[in-house]
Design an enzyme around this catalytic site. Structure first.
Site, short mmCIF file in Angstrom:
data_model
loop_
_atom_site.label_atom_id
_atom_site.label_comp_id
_atom_site.label_asym_id
_atom_site.label_seq_id
_atom_site.Cartn_x
_atom_site.Cartn_y
_atom_site.Cartn_z
N ASP A 57 0.85 -1.19 0.00
CA ASP A 57 0.00 0.00 0.00
C ASP A 57 0.89 1.24 0.00
O ASP A 57 1.39 1.64 1.04
CB ASP A 57 -0.88 -0.02 1.24
CG ASP A 57 -2.13 0.77 1.03
OD1 ASP A 57 -2.12 1.65 0.17
OD2 ASP A 57 -3.12 0.51 1.74
N TRP A 117 5.51 -3.95 8.14
CA TRP A 117 4.45 -4.93 8.26
C TRP A 117 4.65 -5.96 7.17
O TRP A 117 5.37 -5.72 6.20
CB TRP A 117 3.08 -4.28 8.20
CG TRP A 117 2.51 -4.07 6.83
CD1 TRP A 117 3.05 -3.35 5.82
CD2 TRP A 117 1.28 -4.58 6.35
NE1 TRP A 117 2.22 -3.35 4.75
CE2 TRP A 117 1.14 -4.11 5.03
CE3 TRP A 117 0.28 -5.39 6.90
CZ2 TRP A 117 0.03 -4.44 4.25
CZ3 TRP A 117 -0.81 -5.69 6.12
CH2 TRP A 117 -0.93 -5.22 4.81
N ASP A 175 9.24 0.49 4.30
CA ASP A 175 9.14 1.78 3.63
C ASP A 175 10.50 2.44 3.52
O ASP A 175 11.38 2.24 4.36
CB ASP A 175 8.21 2.71 4.41
CG ASP A 175 6.75 2.37 4.20
OD1 ASP A 175 6.46 1.53 3.33
OD2 ASP A 175 5.91 2.94 4.90
N ASN A 195 -2.38 -0.65 7.45
CA ASN A 195 -1.68 0.14 6.44
C ASN A 195 -2.11 1.60 6.48
O ASN A 195 -1.80 2.36 5.57
CB ASN A 195 -1.88 -0.46 5.04
CG ASN A 195 -3.32 -0.40 4.58
OD1 ASN A 195 -4.10 0.41 5.06
ND2 ASN A 195 -3.69 -1.27 3.66
#
Lengths: 181, 409
Positions: free
Chosen positions: A84, A109, A128, A156
């Site tokens: 996401d 995650w 990320d 998310n």
């Protein structure tokens, strides 16, 4: 998820034909893409090696395209089943490395995605990359098993650059294999 | 040789400018340096749209719209990954929890609560916060005023969770309260707040008059987050907070004498509708009109992963009978929806608008691809009459990807 409706349309015209008649449905599909720019995933899984992986700047192992099929710049790529955000593959990084000048957030995650080549379920870590503003290219949202922020392990909706070495400025997301389920 | 009619026109061409200049006076010279100010809340109905401005998240904004006239009034610049403006009823100021970096995207991070003049939109002061402000996609529950509007609570997430408390009268940060495992904040009194926790309970936070923690109450779970979690958005009716669950059930949690009780849940969809994959949608999907006791929910027909997709359906329910009493079809598929209160209430939605004809957009999709078409999509802010669902105004090109609609009443 990107333009999911239109993609499916090309595969199955009959099933989707009813929605083709609706301007609102069309706009909704566009909106779904835009939402993808907003949701930045990560399960709170600490990976000590995340920073090192980022600095390495390349995939650690070479595999044949047949073993890891698909286009890492496409939202439909199998590893992105629970991603996401913006795809680092389109942003100067790769599916496993961050773009220059960004730093990989160690808290992440995970998703479990099936590799169509071998039929096995892989645990994918969506670390990320942080420290430069949002890439803006190849946004991808696949909301499977997402939970609200009070259930952070699967949420998310949280900017998981929070607490990382580059602070909260989000750039893009990777998809790193942790192992086989 | 020129024809007769051409000869006649020649002198007319010479005379006409003299004639017109005699009749039409020169425009007056304009004044330099004029500035507009916002109307007061008594003069106009104002709605704010908070906007993280994704992907240009360094430049968050709040847009102000006069919904009587459908007119854009102005904006605030609110820093990185904006989480939504706070609009007090009794204080003559706009309150904005913000994050800024000294060098744009890097350098020293400063989390502040900035105060703005409601007419000029100029900053009038700020309070420095711990640099921990939560940056989340959904802006609901990340900040909250006490009922008497003396204190502001701001959620922190690093990802450890805590709450910063600001004394608004003194414009001073007064406390940080740890809330391990609990996030969104919901006010239930002058000094009382609930935060929702991962086990399906609400932790009680009680402040003293100085804003310090007086009591922290751990309670038993009142819903099952593993089976069907409630969403972040909530709508309040007195001391009862209503929430929707992912599977489309309505939860009502009432706080009284320090306890939280849950009313029996009820479903937004019939079994047939559930079988047909009707579910909640959007990112701000719940509102309650207090006088009529009606609940408004964004609903979509789609797969289980589409619970945050845009939709053109608002389903309206009677809170007492649990019956659906109306369906409002939106002009543009919306991700965010809210309503105003009172007898002439309105419904507001921010939706997806391509601003080009439908068939042309289809052609663009197949000819140029989805990435190209995505770049053309914009957001429109639409105002509807609440009772009838009729569209009153549509204001195009509002923000990049807003995260909160709030009427300032």
């Amino acid at each position: 998820m990107l333009f999911k409706w239109f993609d499916k349309l090309t595969e199955n015209t009959t099933r989707q034909s009813a929605r083709l008649t609706s301007r609102r449905s069309f706009l909704a599909s566009v909106g779904t893409v835009l939402v993808g720019t907003a949701a930045y995933p990560l399960l709170p899984v600490w990976r000590n090696g995340a920073q090192a992986a980022s600095q390495a700047g390349a995939d650690p192992k070479e595999v044949s395209p047949g073993q890891d099929p698909g286009d890492p710049e496409s939202c439909e790529y199998w590893r992105y089943c629970a991603i996401d955000g913006y795809l680092c593959s389109c942003c100067g990084g790769t599916k496993t490395s961050c773009p220059p000048g960004t730093q990989m957030a160690p808290i992440t995650w995970i998703g479990t995605c099936r590799n169509p080549a071998d039929g096995k379920d892989y645990i994918i870590s969506y670390n990320d990359c942080c420290g430069k503003s949002a890439c803006g290219r190849c946004q991808c949202i696949r909301n499977e098993n997402d939970t609200p922020a009070y259930l952070p392990a699967n949420s998310n909706n949280i900017n998981w650059c929070s607490g990382g070495p580059a602070d909260v400025v989000y750039n893009c997301s990777t998809a790193i294999i942790l192992g086989i389920q | 040789m020129k024809p007769f009619w051409a000869k006649s026109l020649i002198p007319l061409c010479w005379i006409a400018p003299l004639f017109s200049s005699a009749v039409m006076a020169n425009l007056p010279v304009d004044d330099l340096g004029k500035h507009e100010i916002l109307p007061s809340r008594q003069e106009a109905h104002i709605v704010t749209i908070s906007d993280p401005n994704i992907p240009h998240t360094i430049d968050g904004r709040v847009h102000f719209v006069d919904v009587d006239r459908g007119r854009y009034l102005g904006a605030l610049n609110t820093g990185y990954w904006y989480g939504g403006v706070v609009l007090p009823k009794t204080r003559n100021e706009i309150i904005s929890p913000e994050t800024h970096f000294s060098r744009g995207t890097h350098g020293k991070r400063s989390d502040v609560v900035t105060f703005y003049d409601p007419k000029t939109l100029q900053p009038t002061g700020e309070v420095l916060l711990p640099s921990k402000r939560a940056t989340t996609v959904k802006a609901q529950g990340v900040s909250s005023l006490s009922d008497d509007e003396k204190f502001l609570l701001v959620l922190n997430l690093t990802p450890a969770t805590s709450i910063s408390v600001v004394d608004l009268d003194q414009r001073r940060f007064v406390a940080e309260i740890e809330t391990p495992g609990c996030t969104q904040i919901y006010a239930v009194g002058n000094r009382d707040f609930n935060v929702v926790c991962a086990d399906g309970s609400f932790m009680g936070i009680q402040l003293d008059d100085q804003g310090q923690l007086q009591k922290q109450i751990r309670r038993d779970p009142v819903f099952d987050p593993a089976a069907d979690p409630i969403t972040a958005g909530g709508a309040r009716l007195a001391n009862t907070w209503y929430h929707l669950s992912r599977e489309g059930y309505v939860h009502a949690f009432t706080t009284r004498d320090g306890n939280v009780t849950a009313a029996p849940t009820w479903s937004l969809v019939s079994q047939d509708e559930r079988d047909d994959n009707w579910r909640i949608a959007g990112l701000q999907h719940l509102a309650i009109h207090q006088d009529s006791r009606r609940l408004y929910a964004l609903m979509i027909q789609g797969g289980p992963e589409q619970f945050e997709d845009p939709t053109d359906q608002v389903w309206v329910y009677d809170l007492d009978s649990h019956k659906r009493v109306q369906v409002i079809e939106l002009e543009h598929p919306a991700l965010w929806m809210n309503i105003s209160q009172g007898p002439e209430a309105q419904l507001y939605a921010v939706g997806v608008d391509l601003q080009i004809p439908f068939l042309f957009s289809l052609w663009l999709y197949f000819a140029e691809g989805r990435e190209y078409l995505t770049r053309l999509a914009t957001m429109s802010f639409d105002t509807y009459e609440l009772a009838s669902g009729d569209l009153q105004h549509s204001l195009p090109r509002i923000g990049k990807l807003p995260n909160l609609i709030q009427p300032w009443q």
